[in-house]
Design a protein around this motif. Structure first.
Motif, PDB file in Angstrom:
ATOM      1  N   LYS A 173       0.268  -1.061  -0.297  1.00 45.30           N
ATOM      2  CA  LYS A 173      -0.089   0.033   0.006  1.00 45.30           C
ATOM      3  C   LYS A 173       0.391   1.019  -0.404  1.00 45.30           C
ATOM      4  O   LYS A 173       0.242   2.622   0.101  1.00 45.30           O
ATOM      5  CB  LYS A 173      -0.821   0.072   1.257  1.00 45.30           C
ATOM      6  N   GLU A 174       2.296   1.645   0.366  1.00 51.95           N
ATOM      7  CA  GLU A 174       3.074   2.379   0.508  1.00 51.95           C
ATOM      8  C   GLU A 174       4.322   1.977  -0.186  1.00 51.95           C
ATOM      9  O   GLU A 174       5.229   0.836  -0.188  1.00 51.95           O
ATOM     10  CB  GLU A 174       2.993   2.690   1.872  1.00 51.95           C
ATOM     11  N   ALA A 175       5.256   2.574  -0.909  1.00 51.95           N
ATOM     12  CA  ALA A 175       6.282   3.019  -1.617  1.00 51.95           C
ATOM     13  C   ALA A 175       7.358   2.737  -0.458  1.00 51.95           C
ATOM     14  O   ALA A 175       8.132   1.498  -1.091  1.00 51.95           O
ATOM     15  CB  ALA A 175       6.724   3.915  -2.356  1.00 51.95           C
ATOM     16  N   SER A 176       6.947   2.630   0.705  1.00 47.24           N
ATOM     17  CA  SER A 176       8.629   2.300   1.188  1.00 47.24           C
ATOM     18  C   SER A 176       8.007   0.274   1.764  1.00 47.24           C
ATOM     19  O   SER A 176       9.129   0.016   2.355  1.00 47.24           O
ATOM     20  CB  SER A 176       8.448   2.833   2.537  1.00 47.24           C
ATOM     21  N   ALA A 177       7.355   0.163   1.626  1.00 50.80           N
ATOM     22  CA  ALA A 177       6.466  -1.587   1.215  1.00 50.80           C
ATOM     23  C   ALA A 177       7.380  -2.522   0.137  1.00 50.80           C
ATOM     24  O   ALA A 177       7.322  -3.248   0.536  1.00 50.80           O
ATOM     25  CB  ALA A 177       5.548  -1.562   2.159  1.00 50.80           C
ATOM     26  N   LEU A 178       7.806  -1.533  -0.511  1.00 50.46           N
ATOM     27  CA  LEU A 178       7.755  -2.344  -2.076  1.00 50.46           C
ATOM     28  C   LEU A 178       8.807  -2.961  -1.386  1.00 50.46           C
ATOM     29  O   LEU A 178       9.138  -4.663  -2.205  1.00 50.46           O
ATOM     30  CB  LEU A 178       8.201  -1.938  -3.155  1.00 50.46           C
ATOM     31  N   GLN A 179       9.936  -2.854  -1.377  1.00 48.54           N
ATOM     32  CA  GLN A 179      11.704  -3.746  -1.616  1.00 48.54           C
ATOM     33  C   GLN A 179      11.351  -4.550  -0.442  1.00 48.54           C
ATOM     34  O   GLN A 179      11.743  -6.130  -0.940  1.00 48.54           O
ATOM     35  CB  GLN A 179      12.677  -2.970  -0.795  1.00 48.54           C
ATOM     36  N   PRO A 180      10.755  -4.850   0.665  1.00 48.99           N
ATOM     37  CA  PRO A 180      11.193  -6.163   1.780  1.00 48.99           C
ATOM     38  C   PRO A 180       9.756  -7.046   0.987  1.00 48.99           C
ATOM     39  O   PRO A 180      10.388  -8.438   0.830  1.00 48.99           O
ATOM     40  CB  PRO A 180      10.524  -5.681   2.592  1.00 48.99           C
ATOM     41  N   ALA A 181       8.466  -5.981   0.132  1.00 49.81           N
ATOM     42  CA  ALA A 181       7.813  -6.976  -0.937  1.00 49.81           C
ATOM     43  C   ALA A 181       8.874  -8.243  -1.856  1.00 49.81           C
ATOM     44  O   ALA A 181       8.375  -9.432  -1.456  1.00 49.81           O
ATOM     45  CB  ALA A 181       6.538  -6.653  -0.959  1.00 49.81           C
ATOM     46  N   ILE A 182       9.803  -7.761  -2.847  1.00 47.83           N
ATOM     47  CA  ILE A 182      10.358  -8.209  -3.658  1.00 47.83           C
ATOM     48  C   ILE A 182      11.284  -8.938  -2.763  1.00 47.83           C
ATOM     49  O   ILE A 182      10.784 -10.006  -3.386  1.00 47.83           O
ATOM     50  CB  ILE A 182      10.716  -6.617  -4.623  1.00 47.83           C
TER      51      ILE A 182
END
Length: 329
Positions: A173-182
């Motif tokens: 939901k937030e851009a800051s969470a994208l890299q951990p999700a990847i």
């Protein structure tokens, strides 16, 4: 003489637990008056048949035979219920093709295409199937948060491109969470898929066809199931821990039901599918269905979608299993 049927379960991914449950379901569904049933476990380090006494005996990989009471036995048919590699991505299908053992699911090429969500969606989009915007990353590749959001917006679904059962899936939901999700998705697979979020109603529709094209071809498209969960999406807990409401038939109009069933049948033919498949969609507010993914070895526990839809159609799951098996002879 009864045919010997291998219910092939296991696999080399996190989905092995679900596969073993599906094997139990299929064992209960197939007509034991017509067939001798064995559960065959295929995973790294172990290819073995589970005998009626509970013991495991090794499988000879040269011809998928095994020994029972000192005698070599051969299978006449394999019902593949491995979710993930090697049973859903075409590898096992290629092996069975090489040794000449008939099996239940799509062939090697179709299995490989449908297992790769990115390739499958792009292939079907060429034929007018609606799909979400997406970005594929191979291991070692990266994308900035800014570029991903610019292309896909927020929220973004991040998932293994070559996995299932919602392992490694995150709704960002937030851009800051994208890299951990990847990073999390790469734990489950060698490729990662970023998809734009499509709000709407999630539904799924099963289908199978037997016989050759023409008058003798039997085509069955099941009633549609609506998937309702209070979770962020249809995640592992929703799928397998009861945090979901599954409504069959779905609470949609007859016209939309016919549209989705027709699209499911069309996708089956476009792919050249075989056996049971299940196609998942999101229906947008304007009534347009968007493809989510295609399952060529769908879950087959007593509470899975396909058995639910079979019951809703007024059919006997035993007869469906017999259709799938006898279609190969």
């Amino acid at each position: 003489m009864k045919r010997n049927i291998a219910i092939v379960a296991g696999g080399d991914s996190s989905e092995i637990v679900i596969s073993l449950k599906s094997a139990e379901g299929i064992y209960s569904f197939i007509d034991k008056e017509k067939y001798n049933l064995y559960i065959a476990i295929v995973k790294k380090g172990e290819w073995a048949v589970q005998l009626p006494n509970g013991e495991h005996t090794p499988i000879d990989k040269n011809d998928f035979s095994f020994r029972e009471n000192g005698k070599v036995k051969h299978f006449d048919f394999a019902y593949i219920t491995i979710h993930g590699t090697p049973g859903e991505d075409g590898r096992l299908q290629g092996y069975f093709d090489m040794i000449g053992l008939p099996y239940s699911s799509c062939g090697m090429l179709v299995s490989a295409i449908t297992f790769n969500k990115f390739v499958c969606s792009k292939f079907l989009h060429n034929f007018g199937v609606n799909i979400a915007k997406s970005i594929r990353l191979f291991r070692g590749q990266s994308i900035t948060n800014e570029d991903a959001v610019a292309q896909l917006g927020l929220p973004i679904f991040v998932k293994p491109n070559d996995g299932g059962s919602s392992f490694g899936v995150t709704k960002v939901k937030e851009a800051s969470a994208l890299q951990p999700a990847i990073e999390r998705a790469f734990i489950e697979g060698k490729e990662v898929l970023l998809e734009s979020f499509i709000p709407g109603t999630e539904v799924t529709c099963g289908c199978y066809k037997v016989g050759n094209f023409g008058q003798q071809r039997k085509e069955v498209v099941f009633p549609i199931t609506e998937v309702v969960t209070k979770n962020e999406f249809f995640d592992f807990n929703a799928k397998y821990n009861g945090q979901v409401q599954e409504i069959t038939p779905a609470r949609i109009s007859p016209e939309l039901t016919e549209k989705i069933q027709s699209e499911t049948s069309r996708i089956y033919d476009l792919l050249g599918a075989k056996g049971l498949i299940r196609v998942d969609y999101i229906i947008q507010a304007d009534g347009e269905p968007y493809l989510l993914e295609i399952n060529t070895t769908p879950g087959m526990t007593a509470t899975s979608f396909i058995p639910q839809q079979v019951r809703a159609a007024g059919l006997d799951i035993k007869d469906v299993m017999t259709d799938i098996i006898e279609n190969e002879f």
